[in-house]
Design an enzyme around this catalytic site. Structure first.
Site, PDB file in Angstrom:
ATOM      1  N   SER A  76     -32.840 -68.453  72.790  1.00  0.00           N
ATOM      2  CA  SER A  76     -32.809 -67.658  74.030  1.00  0.00           C
ATOM      3  C   SER A  76     -31.489 -66.902  74.133  1.00  0.00           C
ATOM      4  CB  SER A  76     -33.016 -68.564  75.244  1.00  0.00           C
ATOM      5  OG  SER A  76     -32.002 -69.547  75.303  1.00  0.00           O
ATOM      6  N   ARG A 208     -44.617 -58.962  61.453  1.00  0.00           N
ATOM      7  CA  ARG A 208     -45.115 -57.627  61.109  1.00  0.00           C
ATOM      8  C   ARG A 208     -44.531 -57.035  59.834  1.00  0.00           C
ATOM      9  NH1 ARG A 208     -49.714 -56.302  63.968  1.00  0.00           N
ATOM     10  NH2 ARG A 208     -49.399 -56.569  66.190  1.00  0.00           N
TER      11      ARG A 208
END
Ligand SMILES: Cc1cc2nc3c(=O)[nH]c(=O)nc-3n(C[C@H](O)[C@H](O)[C@H](O)COP(=O)(O)OP(=O)(O)OC[C@H]3O[C@@H](n4cnc5c(N)ncnc54)[C@H](O)[C@@H]3O)c2cc1C
Length: 265
Positions: A76, A208
């Protein structure tokens, strides 16, 4: 028409504010001289979690510190730094996939309702270059789509002359372009501004960047990574650009496990 990437905005660390905080805390922060601002922002945010400044600071340099955060999956902290890119010369097919990324991304894309597409360009799939018959079929397809777009647009503009037309002119144009654009192919060129934080970009590169059958996606992922490696190498230390046998780029993540490097998709 090929992909072009412009880096529009990058994170900046305000060292005066950092110094003020350190003074208030009566502590200090030994900074790594080679680190970039995004890398320092991430390190600083990580250190806030443990208040590991002054004599609580380990001898780790910034790159090791960030590597440790990533290895621990304390990711985070990576969300505090974002970059804004403008992508041009990409296809609507590509951006349709890109905008599926919901977390940590923001998008602003060229509108086919506000902009007339009669002069739209098309992104030629690189695979076609070696196959003249396929290329010719593709060229015929996009030419026919352009022709159909222009005809639909021209014919529908007659609605403007309808007596009793109540709809606003701008909304009329929108409805005409909406009807006309329905014949445009996935290859239609588009422009999109993309803002994403480092954590989201790492996720995007992971899922991706390494799909062999998706060349346009790989090309964009590799171009983004090249830029990010210049900006903040420590945040993308485990991603590498390699080449497939045909010379096209692929993004590979080398996950460090027990000191061993393991290539992962
Ligand atoms: C190889 C491949 C094939 C694909 N094929 C198809 C397809 O055929 N059809 C299709 O529609 N899409 C397809 N997709 C798109 C895919 O399903 C995702 O929509 C896209 O890749 C965005 O990924 P994401 O959801 O992980 O990213 P983000 O939306 O950015 O989310 C990031 C992460 O946040 C968490 N997260 C986000 N939202 C939620 C939620 N609501 N609940 C729980 N956790 C959440 C997940 O951990 C997620 O991985 C394909 C993607 C890939 C890579």
């Amino acid at each position: 028409m090929s992909v072009q990437i412009y880096l529009l905005a990058r994170p900046a660390l305000d060292l005066e504010e950092v110094a003020l905080f350190l003074r208030h805390q009566k502590t200090n922060w030994r900074r790594s001289p080679e680190s970039s601002e995004p890398e320092e922002i991430v390190e600083f945010a990580g250190r806030i979690c443990y208040l590991s400044f002054g004599d609580r600071q380990s001898p780790r340099e910034n790159d090791e510190y960030i590597r440790n955060l990533v290895t621990m999956e304390h990711e985070s902290v990576l969300e505090h730094v974002s970059w804004t890119f403008l992508l041009t010369g990409v296809s609507r097919a590509f951006t349709h996939q890109l905008v599926r990324h919901r977390v940590g991304f923001a998008f602003s894309q060229l509108s086919q309702q506000y902009r007339d597409q009669a002069e739209a360009e098309f992104v030629q799939p690189p695979e076609l270059a070696r196959f003249p018959a396929a290329l010719e079929a593709w060229q015929r397809g996009v030419a026919a789509a352009t022709e159909a777009y222009r005809t639909i647009s021209k014919v529908l503009h007659q609605i403007e002359k309808d007596p009793g037309q109540e709809i606003q002119k701008s909304e009329l144009r929108r409805s005409i372009r909406s009807a006309a654009r329905s014949v445009l192919p996935n290859a239609t060129e588009t422009k999109i501004v993309v803002t994403a934080n480092a954590r989201a970009l790492r996720h995007f590169l992971r899922v991706r960047g390494s799909i062999p059958g998706d060349l346009e996606m790989r090309q964009v992922a590799a171009a983004l990574l090249q830029s990010l490696h210049r900006e903040a190498p420590a945040l993308f230390f485990d991603f590498h650009i390699e080449k497939l046998a045909d010379g096209t780029p692929i993004v590979v993540q080398h996950v460090v496990q027990d000191g061993l490097k393991v290539a992962s998709a």
